[in-house]
Scaffold this motif. Sequence first.
Motif, PDB file in Angstrom:
ATOM      1  N   LEU A 147      41.142 -35.283-162.021  1.00 10.95           N
ATOM      2  CA  LEU A 147      41.601 -34.855-160.701  1.00 10.95           C
ATOM      3  C   LEU A 147      40.419 -34.588-159.779  1.00 10.95           C
ATOM      4  CD1 LEU A 147      43.979 -34.024-158.901  1.00 10.95           C
ATOM      5  CD2 LEU A 147      43.826 -31.719-159.867  1.00 10.95           C
ATOM      6  N   GLY A 148      39.386 -33.912-160.297  1.00  8.16           N
ATOM      7  CA  GLY A 148      38.209 -33.624-159.479  1.00  8.16           C
ATOM      8  C   GLY A 148      37.528 -34.894-159.007  1.00  8.16           C
ATOM      9  N   GLY A 149      37.380 -35.859-159.912  1.00  6.70           N
ATOM     10  CA  GLY A 149      36.753 -37.128-159.550  1.00  6.70           C
ATOM     11  C   GLY A 149      37.562 -37.903-158.525  1.00  6.70           C
ATOM     12  N   TRP A 150      38.875 -37.972-158.740  1.00  6.96           N
ATOM     13  CA  TRP A 150      39.750 -38.710-157.813  1.00  6.96           C
ATOM     14  C   TRP A 150      39.735 -38.083-156.415  1.00  6.96           C
ATOM     15  CZ3 TRP A 150      44.607 -37.314-155.567  1.00  6.96           C
ATOM     16  CH2 TRP A 150      45.255 -38.371-154.920  1.00  6.96           C
ATOM     17  N   LEU A 151      39.793 -36.769-156.350  1.00  8.72           N
ATOM     18  CA  LEU A 151      39.782 -36.086-155.052  1.00  8.72           C
ATOM     19  C   LEU A 151      38.470 -36.315-154.318  1.00  8.72           C
ATOM     20  CD1 LEU A 151      41.488 -32.691-156.016  1.00  8.72           C
ATOM     21  CD2 LEU A 151      42.439 -34.444-154.510  1.00  8.72           C
ATOM     22  N   CYS A 152      37.347 -36.301-155.065  1.00  5.68           N
ATOM     23  CA  CYS A 152      36.044 -36.539-154.438  1.00  5.68           C
ATOM     24  C   CYS A 152      35.926 -37.964-153.893  1.00  5.68           C
ATOM     25  CB  CYS A 152      34.918 -36.283-155.437  1.00  5.68           C
ATOM     26  SG  CYS A 152      34.601 -34.539-155.744  1.00  5.68           S
ATOM     27  N   ASP A 153      36.403 -38.929-154.683  1.00  6.93           N
ATOM     28  CA  ASP A 153      36.278 -40.335-154.279  1.00  6.93           C
ATOM     29  C   ASP A 153      37.238 -40.719-153.168  1.00  6.93           C
ATOM     30  OD1 ASP A 153      34.251 -40.776-156.059  1.00  6.93           O
ATOM     31  OD2 ASP A 153      35.535 -41.585-157.633  1.00  6.93           O
ATOM     32  N   THR A 281      27.162 -34.452-169.135  1.00  5.20           N
ATOM     33  CA  THR A 281      27.694 -35.816-169.170  1.00  5.20           C
ATOM     34  C   THR A 281      28.056 -36.357-167.784  1.00  5.20           C
ATOM     35  OG1 THR A 281      28.473 -35.523-171.441  1.00  5.20           O
ATOM     36  CG2 THR A 281      29.452 -37.325-170.173  1.00  5.20           C
ATOM     37  N   PRO A 282      28.904 -35.658-166.997  1.00  7.32           N
ATOM     38  CA  PRO A 282      29.214 -36.207-165.667  1.00  7.32           C
ATOM     39  C   PRO A 282      28.011 -36.251-164.730  1.00  7.32           C
ATOM     40  CG  PRO A 282      30.228 -34.035-165.941  1.00  7.32           C
ATOM     41  CD  PRO A 282      29.712 -34.457-167.279  1.00  7.32           C
ATOM     42  N   LEU A 283      27.075 -35.315-164.869  1.00 11.10           N
ATOM     43  CA  LEU A 283      25.860 -35.348-164.046  1.00 11.10           C
ATOM     44  C   LEU A 283      25.061 -36.613-164.321  1.00 11.10           C
ATOM     45  CD1 LEU A 283      24.255 -31.768-163.969  1.00 11.10           C
ATOM     46  CD2 LEU A 283      24.978 -33.143-162.021  1.00 11.10           C
ATOM     47  N   TRP A 284      24.884 -36.914-165.601  1.00 13.27           N
ATOM     48  CA  TRP A 284      24.142 -38.111-166.010  1.00 13.27           C
ATOM     49  C   TRP A 284      24.851 -39.379-165.548  1.00 13.27           C
ATOM     50  CZ3 TRP A 284      25.939 -40.780-170.810  1.00 13.27           C
ATOM     51  CH2 TRP A 284      25.215 -41.949-171.059  1.00 13.27           C
ATOM     52  N   LEU A 285      26.171 -39.441-165.769  1.00 13.64           N
ATOM     53  CA  LEU A 285      26.925 -40.647-165.426  1.00 13.64           C
ATOM     54  C   LEU A 285      26.905 -40.938-163.935  1.00 13.64           C
ATOM     55  CD1 LEU A 285      30.072 -40.294-167.745  1.00 13.64           C
ATOM     56  CD2 LEU A 285      28.105 -41.804-168.064  1.00 13.64           C
ATOM     57  N   GLN A 286      27.034 -39.891-163.124  1.00 11.52           N
ATOM     58  CA  GLN A 286      27.092 -40.096-161.671  1.00 11.52           C
ATOM     59  C   GLN A 286      25.712 -40.270-161.049  1.00 11.52           C
ATOM     60  OE1 GLN A 286      30.207 -37.650-159.425  1.00 11.52           O
ATOM     61  NE2 GLN A 286      30.119 -36.586-161.374  1.00 11.52           N
ATOM     62  N   SER A 287      24.747 -39.498-161.536  1.00  8.50           N
ATOM     63  CA  SER A 287      23.421 -39.511-160.891  1.00  8.50           C
ATOM     64  C   SER A 287      22.586 -40.728-161.271  1.00  8.50           C
ATOM     65  CB  SER A 287      22.654 -38.237-161.269  1.00  8.50           C
ATOM     66  OG  SER A 287      23.363 -37.085-160.883  1.00  8.50           O
ATOM     67  N   PHE A 288      22.766 -41.254-162.496  1.00  8.45           N
ATOM     68  CA  PHE A 288      21.851 -42.301-162.955  1.00  8.45           C
ATOM     69  C   PHE A 288      22.525 -43.519-163.581  1.00  8.45           C
ATOM     70  CE2 PHE A 288      19.372 -38.379-162.909  1.00  8.45           C
ATOM     71  CZ  PHE A 288      18.265 -38.777-162.160  1.00  8.45           C
ATOM     72  N   MET A 289      23.823 -43.430-163.869  1.00  9.27           N
ATOM     73  CA  MET A 289      24.503 -44.567-164.491  1.00  9.27           C
ATOM     74  C   MET A 289      25.413 -45.305-163.518  1.00  9.27           C
ATOM     75  SD  MET A 289      23.536 -44.959-167.688  1.00  9.27           S
ATOM     76  CE  MET A 289      24.840 -45.714-168.671  1.00  9.27           C
ATOM     77  N   GLY A 290      25.474 -44.851-162.274  1.00  9.74           N
ATOM     78  CA  GLY A 290      26.235 -45.544-161.235  1.00  9.74           C
ATOM     79  C   GLY A 290      27.733 -45.334-161.291  1.00  9.74           C
ATOM     80  N   TYR A 291      28.204 -44.304-162.000  1.00 17.46           N
ATOM     81  CA  TYR A 291      29.639 -44.040-162.095  1.00 17.46           C
ATOM     82  C   TYR A 291      30.110 -43.280-160.857  1.00 17.46           C
ATOM     83  CZ  TYR A 291      29.949 -45.300-167.077  1.00 17.46           C
ATOM     84  OH  TYR A 291      29.945 -45.966-168.273  1.00 17.46           O
ATOM     85  N   THR A 292      31.292 -43.592-160.406  1.00 12.85           N
ATOM     86  CA  THR A 292      31.924 -42.767-159.370  1.00 12.85           C
ATOM     87  C   THR A 292      32.436 -41.489-160.036  1.00 12.85           C
ATOM     88  OG1 THR A 292      34.119 -43.716-159.709  1.00 12.85           O
ATOM     89  CG2 THR A 292      32.679 -44.820-158.100  1.00 12.85           C
ATOM     90  N   ALA A 293      32.782 -40.505-159.208  1.00 18.40           N
ATOM     91  CA  ALA A 293      33.293 -39.250-159.759  1.00 18.40           C
ATOM     92  C   ALA A 293      34.577 -39.485-160.556  1.00 18.40           C
ATOM     93  CB  ALA A 293      33.540 -38.245-158.632  1.00 18.40           C
ATOM     94  N   THR A 294      35.425 -40.400-160.079  1.00 19.93           N
ATOM     95  CA  THR A 294      36.689 -40.686-160.769  1.00 19.93           C
ATOM     96  C   THR A 294      36.437 -41.285-162.148  1.00 19.93           C
ATOM     97  OG1 THR A 294      37.792 -41.092-158.664  1.00 19.93           O
ATOM     98  CG2 THR A 294      38.884 -41.913-160.631  1.00 19.93           C
ATOM     99  N   ILE A 295      35.570 -42.300-162.216  1.00 22.39           N
ATOM    100  CA  ILE A 295      35.299 -42.965-163.493  1.00 22.39           C
ATOM    101  C   ILE A 295      34.599 -42.007-164.456  1.00 22.39           C
ATOM    102  CG2 ILE A 295      34.217 -44.942-164.611  1.00 22.39           C
ATOM    103  CD1 ILE A 295      36.532 -45.639-162.758  1.00 22.39           C
TER     104      ILE A 295
END
Length: 495
Positions: A147-153, A281-295
């Motif tokens: 939910l947090g990722g979807w709302l941010c994106d 985990t979400p910090l790493w995925l979003q900051s350096f792995m190119g993931y959106t907040a939702t993914i």
Amino acid sequence: MLWVAALILAAANFIAVLNMTIANVAVPNIAGALGAATSQGTWVITSYAVGEAITVPLTGWLAARFGAVKVFVGSMILFGVFSIICGLSTSIGLLVVARVFQGLCGGPLMPLSQTLLLRIFPKSKAGAAIALWSMTTLVAPVVGPILGGWLCDEYSWSWVFLINAPIAIGFGLYAWRLLKPYQALGERSRIDLVGLGLLVIWVAALQIMLDEGKNLDWFSSPQIVTLAIVAAIGFGLFLIWELHEPNPIVDLQVFRHRGFTVSVLTISVAFAAFFGVNVLTPLWLQSFMGYTATIAGLATAWTGVTAFFVAPMAASSKRDPRLLVFAGVLWLGLVTLWRTIATTDMGFWDVAIPLGVMGLGMPFFFIPTTSLALASVDEREMDSAAGLMNFLRTLSGAFATSLVTTAWSDRITYNHAELVGVADRDHALLGQLTQAGTPPETATQVIDHLITSQSVMLSTNQVMTAIAVMFIGAAAIIWLAPKPGRSVEPGAGGH
């Protein structure tokens, strides 16, 4: 109407637990939108946890003084109000202050929602009601990252907080009409103001020290040294006062039970490790792995999905709870070790599958550890023990957030410096890039980007190794507890 009340009480627990995880994937968005560093963005997580940690042990006194229904309804409505302030914040400072107050209001929701459920339901239906309540504890961490990722994106980070307001305020007002007949008369009990003051001082000083340490170069800064001294002295005075106060705000006498002490130590260490994984985990995925907040949210949510299906097995098991806790926490540690061989070439399922496998061990940690802790104290001490256990668990999560993000950032800097000294020493890659027509400045930037990405990956794996060691250590600690002489319902005391 009884089940409507149950839904409202379960919803209160849901939003309180949800707010521990929903902001995790929003940290990069919040930091970027408010012009703050990522390390400052994590204050959004720790400030809520610290606020909640302060009021959890106060819940019993508040309920006795003002009545459980009044405190519950007031906490719900104020939770919604401060959620609105969080969503409308224009600076990181205002957001952090609002999150502290949101945490202060969220603290009583978990224990009171359970207490009121047991009060309004007859014993024959109490089990089903507690099962509904317990489900929200497992579902909320699953829903939070998604939910947090979807709302941010799709909208903005503000909606991560604003979405709480209609639920909290609306349900709070309706809960007063519904639960008013169950309101008990308050009693003029004295609050331990000195104990409360010392609690706030040492917790706040320690958390600020951990949050600001990296930015101020730790103990080379007079401010950090001062905070460390205040935290140490405050903690010492707090222990002395609470052990001698006739009506302490935190009943430290429960630590005389070895089973409770060992269980709480296991919970604190393992939950700190678990919370560290959830934040990193979400910090790493979003900051350096190119993931959106939702993914990123979808990937991290797999931990909760598998835990949800395994939970009934953990709750119904008749085995020695120490064995269940040992197996569950050891499983978390081994899966975290599996995650230490991560690479920058990993796809979504390479990240999600280990997280899903990790979730299989979660219920065998959360449920029997709580049961073992509460079974180790006298029945008259269970409320105090549950409050203290939740307090230390919440506090350990807040501290873990600061320590993990600081260690991760420091290791990135260290690894980058080490790799710069060995990467492309003969300038062969630089030569290939320039021969292919890449301008020298751009070629240098490309190489630096490659070094940075590998530095981050190394740092992530190194921190995961330390977290895995924490899990394995926590698994070993539980065997110091004696086998319990009685059992306690999994719902008792909240998770």
